[in-house]
Design a protein around this motif. Structure first.
Motif, mmCIF file in Angstrom:
data_model
loop_
_atom_site.group_PDB
_atom_site.id
_atom_site.type_symbol
_atom_site.label_atom_id
_atom_site.label_comp_id
_atom_site.label_asym_id
_atom_site.label_seq_id
_atom_site.Cartn_x
_atom_site.Cartn_y
_atom_site.Cartn_z
ATOM 1 N N SER A 1 -8.598 -4.637 -1.777
ATOM 2 C CA SER A 1 -7.294 -4.439 -2.410
ATOM 3 C C SER A 1 -7.436 -3.696 -3.738
ATOM 4 C CB SER A 1 -6.627 -5.795 -2.651
ATOM 5 O OG SER A 1 -6.410 -6.482 -1.442
ATOM 6 N N ASN B 1 -3.238 -0.806 -2.405
ATOM 7 C CA ASN B 1 -4.084 0.390 -2.479
ATOM 8 C C ASN B 1 -3.226 1.645 -2.547
ATOM 9 O OD1 ASN B 1 -6.936 -0.670 -2.003
ATOM 10 N ND2 ASN B 1 -5.827 -1.564 -0.265
ATOM 11 N N GLY C 1 -7.384 -0.639 -4.639
ATOM 12 C CA GLY C 1 -8.253 0.527 -4.708
ATOM 13 C C GLY C 1 -7.475 1.822 -4.827
ATOM 14 N N ASN D 1 0.838 -1.191 0.000
ATOM 15 C CA ASN D 1 0.000 0.000 0.000
ATOM 16 C C ASN D 1 0.875 1.243 0.000
ATOM 17 O OD1 ASN D 1 -2.875 -1.058 0.434
ATOM 18 N ND2 ASN D 1 -1.748 -2.088 2.069
#
Length: 265
Positions: free
Chosen positions: A110, A87, A112, A57
């Motif tokens: 996930s 993300n 995003g 992320n």
């Protein structure tokens, strides 16, 4: 373990940092936080509460993840925020912990993209590949399926469901459930049709799209009652998984009414 922590960052004892984590200048990571492999906090990021971030992320400056629920009933209980992998969470975005009455956990999938100042409220369940455009807001307990896009400055009312592949236009006030593949606009939002652009971009076949369009016209026509049209559509398109996803969505229990067209289809 290879972890890069800037000298100005504050990481509490007890925080769980996996291999490849990078924590930039002036970030604050709480004692109950868990950062998955390869996750990067660029700068000035705050990770509070029992927050679990998966792998890879990227969190941009001034985002706050795991802040207390904005709910008067919250009294400091040990609830959670769980975020998946890959993300991108942009500047000033916020995601709150869950509440005891709402199940105790806020879940974000996930792959995003959560743009500037977007907000995920307490106890939301958000699917994979979701995009919240600038300042899009989810009230508490919202359910968003995979591939949903929420336009800029749009707000989704608490307890509202938004089905997979749906598109919510900018500035929309969504106070009713949105069917899978639907496209809604306006204040208050009404159903404008199917999210055809999204379906084409995601590789749905022409046959599947044409079937969805025909089923949509049958479902939201002006003849008969809605329940009659629902049963007719279910029987006619029983072999279409996309149509039956809409039918099952409508039939399932919900706390909100269904978002409908404001004119004949």
């Amino acid at each position: 373990m290879s972890v890069d922590i800037h000298p100005t960052a504050i990481v509490a004892k007890g925080a769980e940092l996996h291999d490849g984590v990078s924590i930039g200048p002036f970030c604050i990571v709480g004692e109950k936080a868990s950062l998955g492999p390869g996750t990067r906090l660029l700068s000035h990021v705050v990770i509070e509460g029992r927050t679990e971030l998966g792998a890879n992320n990227t969190v941009h400056p001034f985002a706050v993840l795991g802040g207390p629920p904005q709910h008067t009933a919250y009294k400091g209980e040990d609830t959670r925020l769980v975020v998946g992998d890959n993300n991108v969470i942009r500047e000033h975005a916020t995601m709150n912990l869950g509440t005891v009455n709402g199940g105790g956990v806020t879940k974000v999938g996930s792959n995003g993209l959560y743009m500037i100042e977007s907000h995920v409220g307490h106890d939301c369940v958000v699917g994979d590949s979701v995009i919240l455009i600038k300042q899009a807001t989810l009230g508490g307990h919202c359910l968003l399926g995979d591939f949903v896009i929420v336009g800029g400055l749009a707000a989704v009312h608490q307890f509202t469901r938004v089905g997979r592949h749906a598109m919510i236009g900018g500035l929309a006030a969504v106070v009713k459930d949105v069917i899978p593949y639907g496209s809604v606009w306006g204040n208050h939002a009404h159903l404008e049709g199917l999210n055809l652009v999204g379906l084409k971009r995601r590789g749905f076949s022409r046959e599947a799209i044409n079937t969805l369009r025909a089923a949509y016209r049958m479902l939201f026509a002006n003849e008969g009652t809605f329940q009659e049209r629902l049963e007719d559509t279910a029987q006619t398109y029983a072999n279409s998984p996309e149509v039956m996803e809409i039918i099952d969505f409508i039939r399932s229990d919900s706390n909100r009414p269904l978002c409908l067209p404001d004119r004949e289809v």
